[in-house]
Design a protein around this motif. Structure first.
Motif, mmCIF file in Angstrom:
data_model
loop_
_atom_site.group_PDB
_atom_site.id
_atom_site.type_symbol
_atom_site.label_atom_id
_atom_site.label_comp_id
_atom_site.label_asym_id
_atom_site.label_seq_id
_atom_site.Cartn_x
_atom_site.Cartn_y
_atom_site.Cartn_z
ATOM 1 N N VAL A 1 0.865 -1.178 0.000
ATOM 2 C CA VAL A 1 0.000 0.000 0.000
ATOM 3 C C VAL A 1 0.902 1.228 0.000
ATOM 4 C CG1 VAL A 1 -1.754 1.292 1.275
ATOM 5 C CG2 VAL A 1 -1.822 -1.216 1.244
ATOM 6 N N CYS B 1 1.124 5.347 -0.375
ATOM 7 C CA CYS B 1 0.394 6.611 -0.384
ATOM 8 C C CYS B 1 1.280 7.706 -0.967
ATOM 9 C CB CYS B 1 -0.034 7.006 1.026
ATOM 10 S SG CYS B 1 -1.425 6.024 1.629
ATOM 11 N N ILE C 1 1.734 11.690 -1.331
ATOM 12 C CA ILE C 1 1.318 12.970 -0.758
ATOM 13 C C ILE C 1 2.086 14.101 -1.434
ATOM 14 C CG2 ILE C 1 0.728 11.910 1.472
ATOM 15 C CD1 ILE C 1 3.350 13.071 2.607
ATOM 16 N N LYS D 1 0.661 14.705 -8.715
ATOM 17 C CA LYS D 1 0.193 13.421 -8.198
ATOM 18 C C LYS D 1 -0.844 12.766 -9.122
ATOM 19 C CE LYS D 1 -1.358 15.306 -4.373
ATOM 20 N NZ LYS D 1 -1.181 16.736 -4.744
ATOM 21 N N GLU E 1 -7.317 10.801 -4.516
ATOM 22 C CA GLU E 1 -8.035 11.588 -3.507
ATOM 23 C C GLU E 1 -9.494 11.176 -3.379
ATOM 24 O OE1 GLU E 1 -7.159 15.611 -2.978
ATOM 25 O OE2 GLU E 1 -5.416 15.575 -4.301
ATOM 26 N N LYS F 1 -9.132 0.808 4.372
ATOM 27 C CA LYS F 1 -8.292 0.133 5.370
ATOM 28 C C LYS F 1 -8.481 -1.375 5.307
ATOM 29 C CE LYS F 1 -8.089 3.583 8.771
ATOM 30 N NZ LYS F 1 -8.611 4.159 10.030
ATOM 31 N N ILE G 1 -2.335 5.113 -3.607
ATOM 32 C CA ILE G 1 -3.356 6.050 -3.146
ATOM 33 C C ILE G 1 -2.797 7.469 -3.047
ATOM 34 C CG2 ILE G 1 -4.973 6.573 -1.266
ATOM 35 C CD1 ILE G 1 -4.478 3.609 -0.304
ATOM 36 N N THR H 1 -3.454 10.903 -1.556
ATOM 37 C CA THR H 1 -4.344 11.339 -0.474
ATOM 38 C C THR H 1 -3.819 12.553 0.281
ATOM 39 O OG1 THR H 1 -5.575 10.596 1.486
ATOM 40 C CG2 THR H 1 -3.333 9.757 1.258
ATOM 41 N N ALA I 1 -2.647 7.820 5.906
ATOM 42 C CA ALA I 1 -1.371 7.405 5.315
ATOM 43 C C ALA I 1 -0.435 6.840 6.390
ATOM 44 C CB ALA I 1 -0.718 8.579 4.595
ATOM 45 N N ALA J 1 -0.321 3.049 5.188
ATOM 46 C CA ALA J 1 0.681 2.893 4.127
ATOM 47 C C ALA J 1 1.843 2.010 4.562
ATOM 48 C CB ALA J 1 1.206 4.264 3.715
ATOM 49 N N VAL K 1 5.339 5.750 1.998
ATOM 50 C CA VAL K 1 4.786 7.061 1.648
ATOM 51 C C VAL K 1 5.751 7.739 0.676
ATOM 52 C CG1 VAL K 1 4.126 9.342 2.547
ATOM 53 C CG2 VAL K 1 3.593 7.288 3.864
#
Ligand SMILES: Nc1ncnc2c1ncn2[C@@H]1O[C@H](COP(=O)(O)OP(=O)(O)OP(=O)(O)O)[C@@H](O)[C@H]1O
Ligand SMILES: [Mg+2]
Length: 244
Positions: free
Chosen positions: A32, A34, A36, A43, A165, A183, A194, A196, A202, A206, A209
């Motif tokens: 997973v 994330c 940012i 992004k 998002e 989740k 993702i 986000t 996150a 995550a 990240v």
């Protein structure tokens, strides 16, 4: 570990504006990730290049070891392996919930309607929307719409789910129900990428990240590193601004 998607030297320009610059990164099976970063950092463009909604200006996308921008590759088949969830749901508002999750399976995957309905119900159950199969999409709340959009994407049984998002267009009281579903999916071992603004999410969910700024990946690492011990000044500044 097995890389599902690997991006090498990816770039994307709109006219003279270079929005993505020499991006290298990969997503492992079951991971997973994330992404940012501030508004305009690239992004969404990165996700859109990965699923070929945008044509990259340069670089490679390697999917399960195959260069999918190479001449011989079946781009159509590749795209069915990626599920996409958008900020704005993109449901057919006049269709009912079940049909929203069936159409793509029948059209793209050539599944029979009965089989597609079974699959749809299975994933509507996963997102807690199986009670609403006959409701029109337009009758649903934003949170419910987004859960249906997730079920629709899952119904195609993708290898990787991309989220751009997914909670940004929701009223605050509906954010939780969507994050909860995400989740649970993360726990189930689904591979997820993702974008986000939900930093707590996150942190918690995550495995890794990725912080983007002005078209480059500035820093990436486990959430503990990025949030508690960022190595780069640009990451520290971004977090100071957003976590305040
Ligand atoms: N189709 C397009 N044509 C021209 N410029 C574009 C296009 N799509 C994106 N851009 C530009 O690329 C840059 C990056 O946009 P992008 O949407 O990827 O940022 P983002 O990180 O997703 O931002 P946000 O957090 O606001 O969603 C922006 O300057 C944007 O104006
Ligand atoms: Mg965006």
């Amino acid at each position: 570990m097995e890389k599902v998607i690997e991006i090498q030297h990816l770039s994307k320009s709109f006219g003279t504006h270079e929005v993505l610059k020499d991006i290298d990164f990969s997503v492992q099976k079951g991971e997973v990730v994330c992404v940012i970063g501030s508004s305009g950092s690239g992004k969404s463009t990165l996700l859109r290049c990965i699923n070929l909604l945008e044509k990259p200006s340069g670089g490679k996308i390697i999917y399960n070891g195959e260069d999918i921008l190479g001449d011989r590759h079946d781009i159509h088949a590749y795209r069915t392996k990626l599920g996409m969830v958008f900020q704005q749901f993109n449901l057919f508002n006049n269709h009912n919930v079940l049909n929203n999750c069936v159409v793509g399976q029948v059209k793209v995957m050539k599944r029979r309607k009965e089989e597609a309905e079974k699959v749809a119900i299975k994933y509507l159950n996963v997102v807690g929307m199986d009670q609403y199969v006959n409701a029109k999409a337009q009758q649903l709340s934003g949170g419910q719409k987004q859960r249906v959009a997730i079920a629709r994407a899952l119904s195609m049984e993708p290898d990787v789910m991309l989220f751009d998002e997914p909670t940004s267009a929701l009223d605050p009281e509906m954010v939780g129900e969507v994050l909860k579903v995400m989740k649970d999916l993360a726990k189930s071992g689904l591979t997820m990428l993702i974008v986000t603004h939900e930093m707590e999410f996150a942190k918690e969910v995550a495995d890794r990240v990725v912080f983007m700024d002005k078209g480059v990946i500035v820093e990436e690492g486990p959430p503990e590193q990025i949030f508690n011990q960022p190595q780069k000044e640009r990451t520290r500044e971004f977090l100071k601004r957003t976590l305040r």
